[in-house]
Design a protein around this motif. Structure first.
Motif, PDB file in Angstrom:
ATOM      1  N   LEU A   1       0.171  -1.423  -0.102  1.00 37.98           N
ATOM      2  CA  LEU A   1      -0.057   0.366   0.260  1.00 37.98           C
ATOM      3  C   LEU A   1       1.121   1.206  -0.628  1.00 37.98           C
ATOM      4  O   LEU A   1       2.023   1.152   0.617  1.00 37.98           O
ATOM      5  N   SER A   2       0.098   2.556  -0.781  1.00 38.85           N
ATOM      6  CA  SER A   2       1.030   3.395  -0.141  1.00 38.85           C
ATOM      7  C   SER A   2       1.142   3.978   1.391  1.00 38.85           C
ATOM      8  O   SER A   2      -0.064   3.496   2.055  1.00 38.85           O
ATOM      9  N   ALA A   3       1.954   4.680   1.315  1.00 40.63           N
ATOM     10  CA  ALA A   3       2.056   5.853   2.411  1.00 40.63           C
ATOM     11  C   ALA A   3       0.208   5.988   3.185  1.00 40.63           C
ATOM     12  O   ALA A   3       0.145   5.974   4.222  1.00 40.63           O
ATOM     13  N   LYS A   4      -0.316   6.773   2.704  1.00 42.05           N
ATOM     14  CA  LYS A   4      -1.300   7.198   3.119  1.00 42.05           C
ATOM     15  C   LYS A   4      -2.548   6.238   2.888  1.00 42.05           C
ATOM     16  O   LYS A   4      -3.393   6.562   3.860  1.00 42.05           O
ATOM     17  N   ARG A   5      -2.769   5.227   2.300  1.00 45.30           N
ATOM     18  CA  ARG A   5      -3.543   3.632   2.530  1.00 45.30           C
ATOM     19  C   ARG A   5      -3.068   2.945   4.064  1.00 45.30           C
ATOM     20  O   ARG A   5      -3.872   2.856   4.082  1.00 45.30           O
ATOM     21  N   LYS A   6      -2.028   3.369   3.776  1.00 43.60           N
ATOM     22  CA  LYS A   6      -1.423   2.977   4.875  1.00 43.60           C
ATOM     23  C   LYS A   6      -1.733   3.476   6.104  1.00 43.60           C
ATOM     24  O   LYS A   6      -2.058   3.142   7.539  1.00 43.60           O
ATOM     25  N   SER A   7      -1.664   4.443   6.154  1.00 38.91           N
ATOM     26  CA  SER A   7      -2.691   5.610   6.815  1.00 38.91           C
ATOM     27  C   SER A   7      -3.865   5.189   7.512  1.00 38.91           C
ATOM     28  O   SER A   7      -4.548   5.566   8.234  1.00 38.91           O
ATOM     29  N   LEU A   8      -4.801   5.688   6.554  1.00 40.78           N
ATOM     30  CA  LEU A   8      -6.297   5.046   7.014  1.00 40.78           C
ATOM     31  C   LEU A   8      -6.390   3.855   7.425  1.00 40.78           C
ATOM     32  O   LEU A   8      -7.132   3.513   8.085  1.00 40.78           O
ATOM     33  N   VAL A   9      -5.592   2.720   6.484  1.00 43.27           N
ATOM     34  CA  VAL A   9      -5.872   1.066   7.352  1.00 43.27           C
ATOM     35  C   VAL A   9      -5.849   1.371   9.230  1.00 43.27           C
ATOM     36  O   VAL A   9      -6.145   0.869   9.861  1.00 43.27           O
ATOM     37  N   ARG A  10      -4.156   2.549   9.475  1.00 48.83           N
ATOM     38  CA  ARG A  10      -4.162   1.867  11.121  1.00 48.83           C
ATOM     39  C   ARG A  10      -5.400   3.026  11.571  1.00 48.83           C
ATOM     40  O   ARG A  10      -5.745   2.918  12.657  1.00 48.83           O
ATOM     41  N   LYS A  11      -5.885   4.301  10.449  1.00 46.77           N
ATOM     42  CA  LYS A  11      -6.205   5.012  11.307  1.00 46.77           C
ATOM     43  C   LYS A  11      -8.003   4.027  11.865  1.00 46.77           C
ATOM     44  O   LYS A  11      -8.771   4.047  12.691  1.00 46.77           O
ATOM     45  N   MET A  12      -8.286   2.999  11.375  1.00 49.04           N
ATOM     46  CA  MET A  12      -9.902   2.207  10.948  1.00 49.04           C
ATOM     47  C   MET A  12      -9.300   1.199  11.999  1.00 49.04           C
ATOM     48  O   MET A  12     -10.254   0.907  12.949  1.00 49.04           O
ATOM     49  N   HIS A  13      -7.622   1.065  12.437  1.00 47.83           N
ATOM     50  CA  HIS A  13      -7.434  -0.417  13.304  1.00 47.83           C
ATOM     51  C   HIS A  13      -7.339   0.694  14.424  1.00 47.83           C
ATOM     52  O   HIS A  13      -7.965   0.455  16.026  1.00 47.83           O
ATOM     53  N   GLU A  14      -7.427   1.852  15.045  1.00 49.49           N
ATOM     54  CA  GLU A  14      -7.314   2.749  16.426  1.00 49.49           C
ATOM     55  C   GLU A  14      -8.491   2.234  16.548  1.00 49.49           C
ATOM     56  O   GLU A  14      -9.063   3.105  17.855  1.00 49.49           O
ATOM     57  N   CYS A  15      -9.451   3.129  15.477  1.00 51.60           N
ATOM     58  CA  CYS A  15     -10.578   3.547  15.750  1.00 51.60           C
ATOM     59  C   CYS A  15     -12.150   2.577  15.098  1.00 51.60           C
ATOM     60  O   CYS A  15     -12.383   2.746  13.586  1.00 51.60           O
ATOM     61  N   PRO A  16     -11.996   1.350  15.837  1.00 50.83           N
ATOM     62  CA  PRO A  16     -13.203   0.257  15.189  1.00 50.83           C
ATOM     63  C   PRO A  16     -13.823   0.095  14.840  1.00 50.83           C
ATOM     64  O   PRO A  16     -15.091  -0.525  14.374  1.00 50.83           O
ATOM     65  N   TYR A  17     -14.925   1.102  15.808  1.00 53.98           N
ATOM     66  CA  TYR A  17     -16.456   2.031  15.579  1.00 53.98           C
ATOM     67  C   TYR A  17     -15.887   3.206  14.944  1.00 53.98           C
ATOM     68  O   TYR A  17     -15.976   3.688  16.458  1.00 53.98           O
TER      69      TYR A  17
END
Length: 107
Positions: free
Chosen positions: A9-25
């Protein structure tokens, strides 16, 4: 379906995946897309939810250096590629995975 790993993934897509993991709901409002990549701007808001009775901690993959994306991630990024540039009005996240996107389309 071919397995896609986070390392691809690009750095920006990785960042979005990380944010979804940090805020699961949560819901991510006003997420910009530039050439298929998500861009957090000053207009982007992350609205977190607390869901009782089902742990809202980060997903187990969150601490791994590399792992295979879930089919929901792959579908989300396929949509981003199709949209290209624009704005996602809302991205709903359930259990750390993208659940649905809401966007405006031309009439």
């Amino acid at each position: 379906m071919t397995e896609i790993k986070t390392s691809a993934l690009s750095a920006k897509r990785k960042s979005l995946v990380r944010k979804m993991h940090e805020c699961p709901y949560s819901r991510i409002d006003r997420l910009a897309l530039v050439n298929g990549d998500p861009v957090f701007t000053s207009e982007t808001k992350v609205v977190a939810e607390t869901k009782f009775g089902c742990g809202d901690g980060p997903r187990s993959e969150a601490g791994l250096p590399d792992y295979a994306l879930k089919k929901e991630h792959v579908e989300l990024f396929r949509q981003f590629d199709e949209i290209g540039s624009g704005e996602i009005l809302a991205l709903e996240v359930r259990g750390g995975l993208p659940f649905r996107i809401i966007r405006e389309i031309a009439a």
